[in-house]
Design a protein around this motif. Structure first.
Motif, PDB file in Angstrom:
ATOM      1  N   GLY A 322       0.651  -1.199   0.158  1.00 41.93           N
ATOM      2  CA  GLY A 322       0.081   0.043  -0.063  1.00 41.93           C
ATOM      3  C   GLY A 322       0.793   1.091  -0.059  1.00 41.93           C
ATOM      4  N   ILE A 323       0.161   2.345   0.201  1.00 44.00           N
ATOM      5  CA  ILE A 323       0.770   3.610   0.041  1.00 44.00           C
ATOM      6  C   ILE A 323       0.393   4.627   1.307  1.00 44.00           C
ATOM      7  CG2 ILE A 323       1.116   3.864  -2.391  1.00 44.00           C
ATOM      8  CD1 ILE A 323      -0.848   5.962  -2.527  1.00 44.00           C
ATOM      9  N   ALA A 324       1.117   5.156   1.620  1.00 41.48           N
ATOM     10  CA  ALA A 324       0.686   6.298   2.986  1.00 41.48           C
ATOM     11  C   ALA A 324       1.646   7.534   2.852  1.00 41.48           C
ATOM     12  CB  ALA A 324       0.940   5.503   4.191  1.00 41.48           C
ATOM     13  N   ALA A 393     -12.084   1.898  -7.256  1.00 37.44           N
ATOM     14  CA  ALA A 393     -12.578   0.565  -6.590  1.00 37.44           C
ATOM     15  C   ALA A 393     -11.564  -0.236  -7.017  1.00 37.44           C
ATOM     16  CB  ALA A 393     -13.940   0.303  -6.883  1.00 37.44           C
ATOM     17  N   ASN A 394     -11.132  -0.188  -8.289  1.00 35.14           N
ATOM     18  CA  ASN A 394     -10.232  -1.490  -8.935  1.00 35.14           C
ATOM     19  C   ASN A 394      -8.924  -1.017  -9.024  1.00 35.14           C
ATOM     20  OD1 ASN A 394     -12.621  -2.830  -9.825  1.00 35.14           O
ATOM     21  ND2 ASN A 394     -12.856  -1.725 -11.631  1.00 35.14           N
ATOM     22  N   ASN A 395      -8.644   0.088  -8.102  1.00 35.25           N
ATOM     23  CA  ASN A 395      -7.135   0.326  -8.046  1.00 35.25           C
ATOM     24  C   ASN A 395      -6.869   0.835  -6.527  1.00 35.25           C
ATOM     25  OD1 ASN A 395      -5.732   0.720 -10.944  1.00 35.25           O
ATOM     26  ND2 ASN A 395      -8.100   1.286 -11.132  1.00 35.25           N
ATOM     27  N   THR A 396      -6.773  -0.357  -5.643  1.00 35.25           N
ATOM     28  CA  THR A 396      -6.852  -0.020  -4.329  1.00 35.25           C
ATOM     29  C   THR A 396      -5.764   1.040  -3.849  1.00 35.25           C
ATOM     30  OG1 THR A 396      -7.455  -2.189  -3.885  1.00 35.25           O
ATOM     31  CG2 THR A 396      -6.225  -1.025  -2.012  1.00 35.25           C
ATOM     32  N   THR A 402      -6.382   9.371  -2.080  1.00 34.00           N
ATOM     33  CA  THR A 402      -7.495  10.087  -1.873  1.00 34.00           C
ATOM     34  C   THR A 402      -7.428  11.064  -0.710  1.00 34.00           C
ATOM     35  OG1 THR A 402      -9.160   8.750  -1.211  1.00 34.00           O
ATOM     36  CG2 THR A 402      -8.944   8.999  -3.640  1.00 34.00           C
ATOM     37  N   ASP A 403      -7.462  10.378   0.438  1.00 40.40           N
ATOM     38  CA  ASP A 403      -7.294  11.317   1.717  1.00 40.40           C
ATOM     39  C   ASP A 403      -6.050  12.041   1.672  1.00 40.40           C
ATOM     40  OD1 ASP A 403      -9.923  10.298   2.186  1.00 40.40           O
ATOM     41  OD2 ASP A 403      -8.986   8.567   3.363  1.00 40.40           O
ATOM     42  N   LEU A 404      -5.026  11.993   1.232  1.00 39.27           N
ATOM     43  CA  LEU A 404      -3.800  12.404   1.362  1.00 39.27           C
ATOM     44  C   LEU A 404      -3.680  14.144   0.602  1.00 39.27           C
ATOM     45  CD1 LEU A 404      -1.340   9.494   0.956  1.00 39.27           C
ATOM     46  CD2 LEU A 404      -2.115  10.619   3.140  1.00 39.27           C
ATOM     47  N   LEU A 405      -4.589  13.802  -0.593  1.00 41.51           N
ATOM     48  CA  LEU A 405      -4.338  15.194  -1.307  1.00 41.51           C
ATOM     49  C   LEU A 405      -4.807  16.236  -0.752  1.00 41.51           C
ATOM     50  CD1 LEU A 405      -6.083  13.691  -4.593  1.00 41.51           C
ATOM     51  CD2 LEU A 405      -3.219  13.884  -4.047  1.00 41.51           C
TER      52      LEU A 405
END
Length: 458
Positions: A322-324, A393-396, A402-405
């Motif tokens: 994942g990414i963070a 939904a298809n690109n986890t 989205t919440d990081l922007l």
């Protein structure tokens, strides 16, 4: 005697009666309002009388491959449907360096395109030579511009990034897309090591990276150091600081935040929990030679491909990754955002307005969503996500961003930044090789600001 009698005739006065016809005055007088012509010039404001109809806008860009193909289809749609009869001609001019050379030559000869792509420090170069139009008069125009609600729909840092304090706060570019600096993490491996999720603080990052290093036992496994200027800025943001002065006109690489960020990374390196690699980080990550890396979000497809390839070759399920945001000392993450802008060169009022009309269309929510899915970049407007449900939904991992922007911060837009980036990278490596952190960052700050003064001087 005869009596004389005076006879007086009484005449009734005649009264003239004038009968007038009743006149009914309507409360509203119907008037026939002519329908304005499509795309007719404004009658008021700074752009009054400027007619963009029938203009051709040549656009110099750097997109290639599938991005260029997708962009060509979008432009064909604009050319066929815009009511102004504007034609956009998109032309790939190579990379950013090639475009920079062509723009500098065009400013000298007066042969400029109607639209061009480039970074914020490029804007400073062009503006110093008088080669760019200020976009604010277009964006804020009551007739042609964006409403306050539409402007608020852009992520604040994205819209502010091209406002240049060094040039009287002119808006020298406009954001069609962005990438962000992110941390890639291996969730499967973290769980195997006894952790539940990615780190949010530097201490958690340290402990997890060192645990992965110990598990590998060969000097790999932890964090792959990133020595470029974007990485240095990202870690400075994460420690609560900035590499720009408060007024945005100079550099401050020796703030406590940058010092703390470098102390932290140097300690990781000295403990063996972070290392350098000459290869791309994604293969190392996929092969579990690094549990963490940092880099641009535009690299996500390459990470996905490498993780899948390694799993297939090993005959097992792929690791979940994942990414963070980069672990931070601040209450919320602070995310380094970057990306090229579209700029409107100084040509003619008609061409400039036509270019803006295209930019306004290109950055509208539905078109933003379309371009984001073609390019892999992030949209610059929040409402674009309303049109991207299936894609997210298809690109986890893309969805995780989205919440990081909303937490964006940006690197210097200064004219000297292209050269300063090299100086910052050099300073990072000197520190990792043992140079004094404070003295090195002091020297970097002095040299960077001297270069800025020199380039702005003419």
């Amino acid at each position: 005697p005869t009596e004389v009698v005076e006879v007086v005739e009484t005449v009734e006065p005649t009264v003239e009666v004038v009968v007038t016809e009743e006149v009914v005055v309507p409360t509203e007088v119907p008037t026939e309002v002519p329908t304005p012509e499509p795309c007719a010039p404004a009658t008021e404001g700074a752009l009054a009388g400027v007619d963009p109809r029938g203009q051709t806008v040549v656009w110099w860009h750097q997109h290639s491959g599938s991005r260029e193909e997708g962009l060509a289809a979008m432009i064909a749609e604009f050319n066929a449907t815009n009511e102004c009869g504007i034609t956009v001609e998109a032309q790939n001019q190579g990379g950013y360096n090639d475009i920079r050379d062509k723009m500098n030559a065009g400013i000298a000869t007066g042969e400029l395109p109607g639209l061009v792509v480039g970074y914020q420090n490029d804007q400073a170069f062009y503006a110093l030579a008088g080669g760019l139009a200020d976009i604010d008069p277009y964006m804020n125009d009551a007739y042609w511009g964006l409403t306050a609600e539409e402007q608020a729909d852009f992520y604040a840092a994205f819209l502010t990034q091209s406002v240049h304090p060094a040039f009287d706060n002119m808006r020298l570019g406009f954001p069609p897309n962005r990438s962000i600096e992110i941390m890639y993490y291996n969730q499967t491996w973290l769980e195997e090591l006894g952790f539940t999720g990615p780190p949010t603080t530097p201490q958690e990052f340290h402990d997890m990276a060192c645990a992965a290093t110990a598990a590998n036992g060969d000097g790999t496994g932890g964090y792959i150091l990133r020595d470029d200027a974007s990485g240095l800025a990202a870690w400075t943001f994460a420690f609560g600081g900035d590499v720009l002065t408060e007024d945005g006109t100079g550099y401050v690489y020796n703030s406590q935040a940058t010092i703390d960020a470098m102390v932290f990374q140097k300690a990781l390196y000295d403990e063996g929990c972070a290392y350098f690699t000459e290869d791309y980080p994604n293969p190392e990550f996929a092969n579990r030679r690094a549990i963490f890396t940092t880099g641009s979000s535009s690299g996500m497809p390459f990470y996905a491909g490498d993780v899948a390839t390694v799993a297939t070759e090993a005959g097992r399920d792929p690791d979940v990754w994942g990414i963070a945001g980069i672990p931070h000392t601040t209450a919320d993450p602070v995310i380094n955002v970057y990306g090229g802008d579209v700029m409107i060169p100084a040509t003619t009022p008609e061409t400039q307005l036509a270019a803006w009309i295209f930019v306004k269309w290109y950055t509208s929510p539905e078109i933003q969503a379309q371009w984001a899915q073609i390019s892999g970049y992030f949209p610059t407007r929040a409402s674009a996500w309303d049109y991207m449900g299936d894609y997210v939904a298809n690109n986890t991992q893309y969805g995780q961003a989205t919440d990081l922007l909303q937490y964006g911060a940006f690197e210097p837009q200064l004219i000297s930044y292209q050269s300063v980036r090299d100086l910052a990278q050099q300073a990072f490596n000197e520190i990792m090789q043992g140079a004094d952190i404070q003295a090195t960052l002091d020297a970097l700050t002095v040299e960077a600001n001297a270069l800025q003064v020199e380039l702005m001087g003419p």
